[in-house]
Design a protein around this motif. Sequence first.
Motif, PDB file in Angstrom:
ATOM      1  N   LEU A   1     -16.925  -9.262  22.389  1.00 19.34           N
ATOM      2  CA  LEU A   1     -16.542 -10.654  22.149  1.00 19.34           C
ATOM      3  C   LEU A   1     -15.096 -10.788  21.667  1.00 19.34           C
ATOM      4  N   GLY A   2     -14.344  -9.684  21.672  1.00 18.65           N
ATOM      5  CA  GLY A   2     -12.921  -9.751  21.360  1.00 18.65           C
ATOM      6  C   GLY A   2     -12.582  -9.561  19.897  1.00 18.65           C
ATOM      7  N   PHE A   3     -13.534  -9.112  19.072  1.00 22.85           N
ATOM      8  CA  PHE A   3     -13.224  -8.865  17.653  1.00 22.85           C
ATOM      9  C   PHE A   3     -12.622  -7.469  17.493  1.00 22.85           C
ATOM     10  N   ARG A   4     -11.631  -7.380  16.659  1.00 20.88           N
ATOM     11  CA  ARG A   4     -10.990  -6.098  16.412  1.00 20.88           C
ATOM     12  C   ARG A   4     -11.687  -5.382  15.267  1.00 20.88           C
ATOM     13  N   GLY A   5     -11.399  -4.101  15.171  1.00 16.42           N
ATOM     14  CA  GLY A   5     -11.994  -3.306  14.113  1.00 16.42           C
ATOM     15  C   GLY A   5     -13.274  -2.639  14.566  1.00 16.42           C
ATOM     16  N   PRO A   6     -14.012  -2.065  13.618  1.00 21.95           N
ATOM     17  CA  PRO A   6     -15.263  -1.381  13.970  1.00 21.95           C
ATOM     18  C   PRO A   6     -16.240  -2.340  14.644  1.00 21.95           C
ATOM     19  N   THR A   7     -16.855  -1.861  15.677  1.00 20.14           N
ATOM     20  CA  THR A   7     -17.799  -2.700  16.416  1.00 20.14           C
ATOM     21  C   THR A   7     -19.138  -2.775  15.682  1.00 20.14           C
ATOM     22  N   LYS A   8     -19.753  -3.929  15.766  1.00 21.26           N
ATOM     23  CA  LYS A   8     -21.077  -4.153  15.187  1.00 21.26           C
ATOM     24  C   LYS A   8     -21.994  -4.705  16.274  1.00 21.26           C
ATOM     25  N   PRO A   9     -23.237  -4.297  16.295  1.00 16.73           N
ATOM     26  CA  PRO A   9     -24.153  -4.850  17.303  1.00 16.73           C
ATOM     27  C   PRO A   9     -24.395  -6.332  17.052  1.00 16.73           C
ATOM     28  N   VAL A  10     -24.505  -7.078  18.117  1.00 18.31           N
ATOM     29  CA  VAL A  10     -24.769  -8.518  18.044  1.00 18.31           C
ATOM     30  C   VAL A  10     -26.168  -8.764  18.594  1.00 18.31           C
ATOM     31  N   TYR A  11     -26.963  -9.511  17.832  1.00 21.80           N
ATOM     32  CA  TYR A  11     -28.360  -9.765  18.217  1.00 21.80           C
ATOM     33  C   TYR A  11     -28.515 -11.234  18.588  1.00 21.80           C
TER      34      TYR A  11
END
Length: 310
Positions: free
Chosen positions: A239-249
């Motif tokens: 989704l274009g967020f920078r930094g460490p990736t987090k799962p999206v539910y």
Amino acid sequence: MPRKHTQSPPSSTRQVVDAITDVTSVKKSTTNTAIQHYDSAPDLRSIIENINERKKRKFDEGDIYNTDIIKEMFAVLSRDQAARFDELQTTISCLKEQNVKLTQSVEMMSSKYDEFLSRISQLESDRRTDKKYIELLEDKIEYSERKSRSTGIEIRNIPKKTGETKHDLFNLINGVAKIADVDVNPECIKDIYRIKSRDSSHPIMVELTTVLLKEKILNNLKSYNKTKRPGEKLNTGNLGFRGPTKPVYVSEALTTKTQKLFYLARTFQQQYKYLFCWTSHGVIYLRKEENAPHIKILSEKDIENLRKLE
């Protein structure tokens, strides 16, 4: 009847008897022989006077004084006994009166107890009736709330931006829809907002215009995640967020009651190694294995019954 003496007569009396016996013997001897003369006959009177007469002992003044003291003691004792008897009678009367009052009180308490039992029985009956009615109302509210959220989806684990607006939220939803290969325009969304949560995630709630659009987004995202490896499934990097990736539910919007039940179902899934736990049209399902039948969870009682079977 002559009185028998167990003891020998007194000595003076014996002298009298012996004298009389001597006179009698003298008379007898004169009849057979010549009369013999004596200087003088025995003085019987003097002998008899020597006999000690038995006289009754007279009470002296000391005896009369002692008698008066004894009489006074008996009088005092009699008065004391009379006073104690009166006191005892008074105590018995008080006890009888208290017993009557106690009996009346027990009878009244028994009557009140029966009345309370009747009231409690009626209250229990009313409580059961009210409980059924409350459950019916809860089911109606749950059904109405579920219908109102039938077109909603919930997106969790997307970071919140400072000064975030609804337009920013629409861009996020539009990015999720593009990954799901679904075209979404502003006319397809009735409302979009964040809700408060215990953590800082603050999930995003999206109310779409149709159930079909909601089902298409969810099904396409499920297919998308199945084709990806665990680290490549829908996440904040997509989704274009920078930094460490987090799962999206992304899931359908659930009512408060269903959310709680869904949490308990997922906890049960982890404890007993069930492979699948999901929701569909506001209903929770569990499946233990790939080809096992699905289990519908409608209440906490269903989860407890599953625990008993494990």
